[in-house]
Scaffold this motif. Sequence first.
Motif, short mmCIF file in Angstrom:
data_model
loop_
_atom_site.label_atom_id
_atom_site.label_comp_id
_atom_site.label_asym_id
_atom_site.label_seq_id
_atom_site.Cartn_x
_atom_site.Cartn_y
_atom_site.Cartn_z
N ALA A 1 0.84 -1.21 0.00
CA ALA A 1 0.00 0.00 0.00
C ALA A 1 0.87 1.25 0.00
O ALA A 1 0.58 2.21 -0.73
CB ALA A 1 -0.94 -0.01 1.21
N ASP A 2 1.93 1.24 0.80
CA ASP A 2 2.83 2.40 0.85
C ASP A 2 3.56 2.60 -0.48
O ASP A 2 3.71 3.72 -0.95
CB ASP A 2 3.84 2.24 1.98
CG ASP A 2 3.23 2.35 3.36
OD1 ASP A 2 2.16 2.99 3.50
OD2 ASP A 2 3.81 1.77 4.29
N LEU A 3 4.02 1.50 -1.09
CA LEU A 3 4.74 1.62 -2.37
C LEU A 3 3.83 2.07 -3.50
O LEU A 3 4.31 2.52 -4.54
CB LEU A 3 5.42 0.30 -2.73
CG LEU A 3 6.65 -0.06 -1.91
CD1 LEU A 3 7.21 -1.41 -2.34
CD2 LEU A 3 7.73 1.00 -1.99
N ASN A 4 2.52 1.95 -3.31
CA ASN A 4 1.56 2.38 -4.34
C ASN A 4 0.93 3.73 -4.03
O ASN A 4 0.09 4.21 -4.78
CB ASN A 4 0.48 1.32 -4.53
CG ASN A 4 1.02 0.13 -5.28
OD1 ASN A 4 1.54 0.27 -6.37
ND2 ASN A 4 0.93 -1.04 -4.68
N LYS A 5 1.33 4.35 -2.92
CA LYS A 5 0.77 5.65 -2.55
C LYS A 5 1.28 6.73 -3.49
O LYS A 5 2.45 6.79 -3.84
CB LYS A 5 1.14 5.99 -1.11
CG LYS A 5 0.53 7.30 -0.65
CD LYS A 5 0.78 7.56 0.80
CE LYS A 5 0.34 8.97 1.08
NZ LYS A 5 -0.56 9.20 2.07
N GLN A 6 0.36 7.61 -3.87
CA GLN A 6 0.71 8.74 -4.73
C GLN A 6 0.72 10.02 -3.89
O GLN A 6 0.10 10.09 -2.84
CB GLN A 6 -0.31 8.88 -5.85
CG GLN A 6 -0.33 7.69 -6.77
CD GLN A 6 -1.44 7.77 -7.81
OE1 GLN A 6 -2.24 8.70 -7.83
NE2 GLN A 6 -1.47 6.79 -8.70
N HIS A 7 1.46 10.98 -4.38
CA HIS A 7 1.50 12.31 -3.76
C HIS A 7 0.91 13.28 -4.77
O HIS A 7 1.63 13.82 -5.62
CB HIS A 7 2.96 12.65 -3.41
CG HIS A 7 3.12 13.93 -2.66
ND1 HIS A 7 2.58 14.13 -1.42
CD2 HIS A 7 3.78 15.05 -2.97
CE1 HIS A 7 2.89 15.35 -1.00
NE2 HIS A 7 3.63 15.93 -1.93
N PRO A 8 -0.43 13.45 -4.73
CA PRO A 8 -1.10 14.26 -5.76
C PRO A 8 -0.51 15.66 -5.88
O PRO A 8 -0.03 16.19 -4.89
CB PRO A 8 -2.55 14.32 -5.25
CG PRO A 8 -2.70 13.09 -4.41
CD PRO A 8 -1.35 12.90 -3.76
N THR B 1 1.09 11.08 -10.20
CA THR B 1 0.69 9.67 -10.11
C THR B 1 1.90 8.76 -9.87
O THR B 1 1.77 7.55 -9.84
CB THR B 1 -0.03 9.22 -11.39
OG1 THR B 1 0.85 9.39 -12.50
CG2 THR B 1 -1.31 10.02 -11.61
N VAL B 2 3.07 9.35 -9.67
CA VAL B 2 4.29 8.60 -9.41
C VAL B 2 4.18 7.92 -8.05
O VAL B 2 3.70 8.51 -7.08
CB VAL B 2 5.52 9.53 -9.46
CG1 VAL B 2 6.78 8.82 -8.98
CG2 VAL B 2 5.72 10.07 -10.87
N THR B 3 4.65 6.66 -8.00
CA THR B 3 4.69 5.92 -6.74
C THR B 3 6.11 5.44 -6.49
O THR B 3 6.93 5.37 -7.42
CB THR B 3 3.76 4.69 -6.78
OG1 THR B 3 4.27 3.77 -7.77
CG2 THR B 3 2.32 5.07 -7.11
N LEU B 4 6.40 5.08 -5.25
CA LEU B 4 7.72 4.53 -4.94
C LEU B 4 7.93 3.20 -5.66
O LEU B 4 9.02 2.91 -6.15
CB LEU B 4 7.89 4.37 -3.44
CG LEU B 4 7.98 5.68 -2.65
CD1 LEU B 4 8.02 5.40 -1.15
CD2 LEU B 4 9.19 6.48 -3.07
N GLY B 5 6.88 2.38 -5.75
CA GLY B 5 6.98 1.13 -6.49
C GLY B 5 7.28 1.38 -7.96
O GLY B 5 8.12 0.70 -8.56
N ILE C 1 4.08 9.58 3.50
CA ILE C 1 3.67 8.28 4.05
C ILE C 1 3.88 8.23 5.56
O ILE C 1 2.96 7.91 6.30
CB ILE C 1 4.45 7.13 3.37
CG1 ILE C 1 4.03 7.02 1.89
CG2 ILE C 1 4.24 5.80 4.10
CD1 ILE C 1 4.90 6.12 1.06
N ASP C 2 5.10 8.53 5.99
CA ASP C 2 5.40 8.37 7.42
C ASP C 2 6.29 9.45 8.01
O ASP C 2 6.78 9.31 9.12
CB ASP C 2 6.00 6.99 7.69
CG ASP C 2 7.32 6.75 6.97
OD1 ASP C 2 7.88 7.70 6.38
OD2 ASP C 2 7.80 5.60 7.00
N GLY C 3 6.50 10.52 7.27
CA GLY C 3 7.28 11.63 7.79
C GLY C 3 8.78 11.47 7.67
O GLY C 3 9.54 12.35 8.07
#
Length: 180
Positions: free
Chosen positions: A40-47, A50-54, A170-172
Motif C-alpha cells: 500500500a505504501d509503495l503504491n501511494k501517490q503524492h497528488p 501519479t508517481v509511486t515509490l513502487g 507516508i510516514d514523515g
Amino acid sequence: MNSTPLTGPPVAGTEADTLIGALERNRRTFAWKCGGLDSADLNKQHPPSTVTLGGLLKHLALVEDEYFTHRLLGNEYGAPWDAVDWDADPDWEWHSAADDSPEELMALWEASVERSRAAVAEVLAAGGVDQLANWKGRNGDSPSLRYILVDLIEEYARHTGHADLIRESIDGLIGEGIAG
C-alpha cells in the motif's frame, strides 16, 4: 578501482571513483526512501502526481539495465523487460509495479544495480571513463561511460527528490539516511 561499492564520492579521488561514488550515494539514498514499506505504501501517490515509490523502483531498475547492460555493453534485455511490448505500453514499468510485491520490486532493482556495477567494472578494467558505449543514439554517436554515469547520477537525483516527497507523505521520513 575499488571492487566494493563506494559509499560516496571521495574528496580527492579519481574521476571514475568520484562519479561512481556519487552514483552509489544516490542509489543508497533512494533505497533508503523505498525501504521497509508494504504494498500500500509503495503504491501511494503524492497528488497531483501519479508517481509511486513502487513505480520508481521498477523504472530505475529499467534505467539501470537500459544504460549499463543494453547501451554500454550492447547486451539484449533480460526478464522482465524482454517480454514487454514497449510500443503498445511505453509506461509499462510505472503502472505494472502495482502488481508486484515490495520484495519483488526491491529484488528487481537490486539485481539491475548489481548488473550495472558488473558492467561498469568490466568496462573500467579495459580502460577509463572515456570509453564509448556499444550503442549509438539517433545521431549516430555513442556516449562515453562518463556521460552514462553522469546521466544516471542526474536520473537518481531527480527521482530521489520525488521519492523524498512521497516517503515524507507516508510516514514523515526525511533526510538522506546516511552518514558521510
